[in-house]
Design a protein around this motif. Structure first.
Motif, PDB file in Angstrom:
ATOM      1  N   THR A  13       7.283  14.489  25.494  1.00  0.00           N
ATOM      2  CA  THR A  13       6.612  12.854  26.783  1.00  0.00           C
ATOM      3  C   THR A  13       7.908  13.738  27.918  1.00  0.00           C
ATOM      4  OG1 THR A  13       6.016  11.059  25.912  1.00  0.00           O
ATOM      5  CG2 THR A  13       6.806  11.159  27.519  1.00  0.00           C
ATOM      6  N   LEU A  14       8.760  14.095  27.969  1.00  0.00           N
ATOM      7  CA  LEU A  14       9.782  14.789  29.096  1.00  0.00           C
ATOM      8  C   LEU A  14       9.429  16.143  29.256  1.00  0.00           C
ATOM      9  CD1 LEU A  14      11.887  14.298  30.849  1.00  0.00           C
ATOM     10  CD2 LEU A  14      13.310  15.359  28.549  1.00  0.00           C
ATOM     11  N   LEU A  15       8.458  17.296  28.522  1.00  0.00           N
ATOM     12  CA  LEU A  15       8.410  18.046  28.661  1.00  0.00           C
ATOM     13  C   LEU A  15       6.926  18.299  29.242  1.00  0.00           C
ATOM     14  CD1 LEU A  15       9.424  20.307  25.357  1.00  0.00           C
ATOM     15  CD2 LEU A  15      10.226  20.701  27.253  1.00  0.00           C
ATOM     16  N   ILE A  16       6.405  16.782  28.896  1.00  0.00           N
ATOM     17  CA  ILE A  16       4.465  16.740  29.459  1.00  0.00           C
ATOM     18  C   ILE A  16       5.389  17.117  31.311  1.00  0.00           C
ATOM     19  CG2 ILE A  16       2.664  16.303  29.942  1.00  0.00           C
ATOM     20  CD1 ILE A  16       2.681  14.962  26.641  1.00  0.00           C
ATOM     21  N   SER A  17       5.628  16.046  31.439  1.00  0.00           N
ATOM     22  CA  SER A  17       6.396  15.799  33.005  1.00  0.00           C
ATOM     23  C   SER A  17       6.624  16.664  33.585  1.00  0.00           C
ATOM     24  CB  SER A  17       7.547  14.241  32.782  1.00  0.00           C
ATOM     25  OG  SER A  17       8.564  14.400  32.361  1.00  0.00           O
ATOM     26  N   LEU A  18       8.002  17.266  33.486  1.00  0.00           N
ATOM     27  CA  LEU A  18       8.248  18.194  33.710  1.00  0.00           C
ATOM     28  C   LEU A  18       7.414  19.355  34.231  1.00  0.00           C
ATOM     29  CD1 LEU A  18      11.171  18.723  31.553  1.00  0.00           C
ATOM     30  CD2 LEU A  18      11.951  18.462  33.711  1.00  0.00           C
ATOM     31  N   ARG A  19       5.969  19.570  33.732  1.00  0.00           N
ATOM     32  CA  ARG A  19       4.716  20.446  32.856  1.00  0.00           C
ATOM     33  C   ARG A  19       3.579  20.098  34.328  1.00  0.00           C
ATOM     34  NH1 ARG A  19       1.632  22.548  28.440  1.00  0.00           N
ATOM     35  NH2 ARG A  19       0.540  20.808  29.591  1.00  0.00           N
ATOM     36  N   GLU A  20       3.257  18.966  34.217  1.00  0.00           N
ATOM     37  CA  GLU A  20       2.345  18.593  35.524  1.00  0.00           C
ATOM     38  C   GLU A  20       2.659  16.863  35.520  1.00  0.00           C
ATOM     39  OE1 GLU A  20      -0.193  16.914  31.602  1.00  0.00           O
ATOM     40  OE2 GLU A  20       0.706  18.541  31.214  1.00  0.00           O
ATOM     41  N   ALA A 111       8.630  24.326  24.333  1.00  0.00           N
ATOM     42  CA  ALA A 111       8.232  23.224  23.509  1.00  0.00           C
ATOM     43  C   ALA A 111       7.960  24.385  21.837  1.00  0.00           C
ATOM     44  CB  ALA A 111       6.615  22.793  24.069  1.00  0.00           C
ATOM     45  N   ILE A 112       7.157  25.344  22.232  1.00  0.00           N
ATOM     46  CA  ILE A 112       7.252  26.849  20.975  1.00  0.00           C
ATOM     47  C   ILE A 112       8.812  26.593  20.575  1.00  0.00           C
ATOM     48  CG2 ILE A 112       6.654  28.706  19.547  1.00  0.00           C
ATOM     49  CD1 ILE A 112       4.271  28.284  22.289  1.00  0.00           C
ATOM     50  N   LEU A 113       8.849  26.969  20.619  1.00  0.00           N
ATOM     51  CA  LEU A 113      11.183  27.126  19.943  1.00  0.00           C
ATOM     52  C   LEU A 113      11.797  25.956  19.429  1.00  0.00           C
ATOM     53  CD1 LEU A 113      12.832  28.858  23.201  1.00  0.00           C
ATOM     54  CD2 LEU A 113      12.121  29.713  20.849  1.00  0.00           C
ATOM     55  N   PRO A 149       1.024  24.269  23.306  1.00  0.00           N
ATOM     56  CA  PRO A 149       2.105  23.725  22.594  1.00  0.00           C
ATOM     57  C   PRO A 149       2.600  22.488  22.701  1.00  0.00           C
ATOM     58  CG  PRO A 149       1.680  26.302  23.734  1.00  0.00           C
ATOM     59  CD  PRO A 149       0.735  25.214  24.340  1.00  0.00           C
ATOM     60  N   VAL A 150       2.730  21.854  23.638  1.00  0.00           N
ATOM     61  CA  VAL A 150       3.616  20.640  24.008  1.00  0.00           C
ATOM     62  C   VAL A 150       2.603  19.491  23.557  1.00  0.00           C
ATOM     63  CG1 VAL A 150       3.901  19.001  26.510  1.00  0.00           C
ATOM     64  CG2 VAL A 150       4.177  21.801  26.560  1.00  0.00           C
ATOM     65  N   TYR A 151       1.542  19.526  24.145  1.00  0.00           N
ATOM     66  CA  TYR A 151       0.216  18.638  23.016  1.00  0.00           C
ATOM     67  C   TYR A 151       0.823  18.380  21.730  1.00  0.00           C
ATOM     68  CZ  TYR A 151      -0.452  16.536  27.385  1.00  0.00           C
ATOM     69  OH  TYR A 151      -0.703  15.376  28.644  1.00  0.00           O
TER      70      TYR A 151
END
Length: 228
Positions: A13-20, A111-113, A149-151
């Protein structure tokens, strides 16, 4: 800060908020995670989380060290920057591509990492490359991915959290403990040693579960490759 751990669902969720644009800001997601970690204890944000909370979606990027340090805040994970360096330079070089933001990696690349970190527990890198290139294509162009990847990361993270936290965790560990206790009581063991034996027996049972799930994951991977 050593006590703080976040779930993969929280990190996704944090990654999603950082991307969009998202319903919560990165800072709000981090604060929610801190509160749920230990509501009765005030935990200060680490410099890493403070820095990440200020990133903007249009320019958000993470260095290898930041990705490793963020990964080490996860439950049941141990990430090193040396390992990630080896992955991006050799093991999954074609899958991850070059850093997208100068010397920093994009949120999708991060995310892939994190996905690779999870998969390497049960799969070798050749299998990981084969598996992930089925759904993630050109690392420089995310538009041709079958799934983002994030989803993808958030999807299996949410499923794990739901099944393990709500079902497996409490029920499985309680059932193991009850069975182990029952077995110990059937033996002629000095009660002073009961707790020690109980813990070692529980560890052994959980180890078999780990091997079982490991084997099932590898078997499913082989079937997936054969059918592709």
């Amino acid at each position: 800060m050593d006590r703080f751990k976040m779930t993969r669902s929280t990190l996704a969720t944090l990654l999603i908020s950082l991307r969009e644009q998202y319903e919560k800001t990165p800072l709000e997601i981090i604060e929610d995670a801190l509160d749920s970690n230990d509501p009765l204890q005030q935990i200060n944000l680490s410099p890493l989380l403070i820095k990440i909370s200020k990133l903007k979606p249009e320019t958000a990027g993470l260095s290898i060290n930041e990705i490793a340090n963020l990964g080490n805040l996860l439950e049941y994970a141990m990430v090193t920057s040396t390992a990630i360096q080896n992955w991006v330079k050799r093991d999954i070089k074609e899958l991850i591509g070059a850093p997208m933001h100068g010397k920093k990696y994009s949120i999708d690349q991060a995310a892939i990492l994190f996905i690779v970190e999870d998969l390497k527990v049960v799969l070798d890198f050749e299998s990981i490359r084969k598996a992930l290139t089925m759904v993630f294509n050109n690392p420089a162009d995310r538009s041709d991915d079958i799934i983002d990847p994030v989803y993808f990361y958030k999807g299996y993270a949410d499923i794990f959290c739901h099944l393990y936290k709500q079902d497996l965790n409490d029920q499985l560990e309680k059932r193991i403990e009850a069975k182990v206790q029952q077995f110990i009581l059937s033996l002629n063991i000095d009660p002073i040693h009961h707790e020690k034996v109980k813990k070692l027996l529980s560890i052994s049972v959980l180890s078999i579960f780990s091997s079982c799930f490991h084997s099932k994951a590898k078997s499913l991977m082989q079937k997936t490759i054969l059918e592709s």
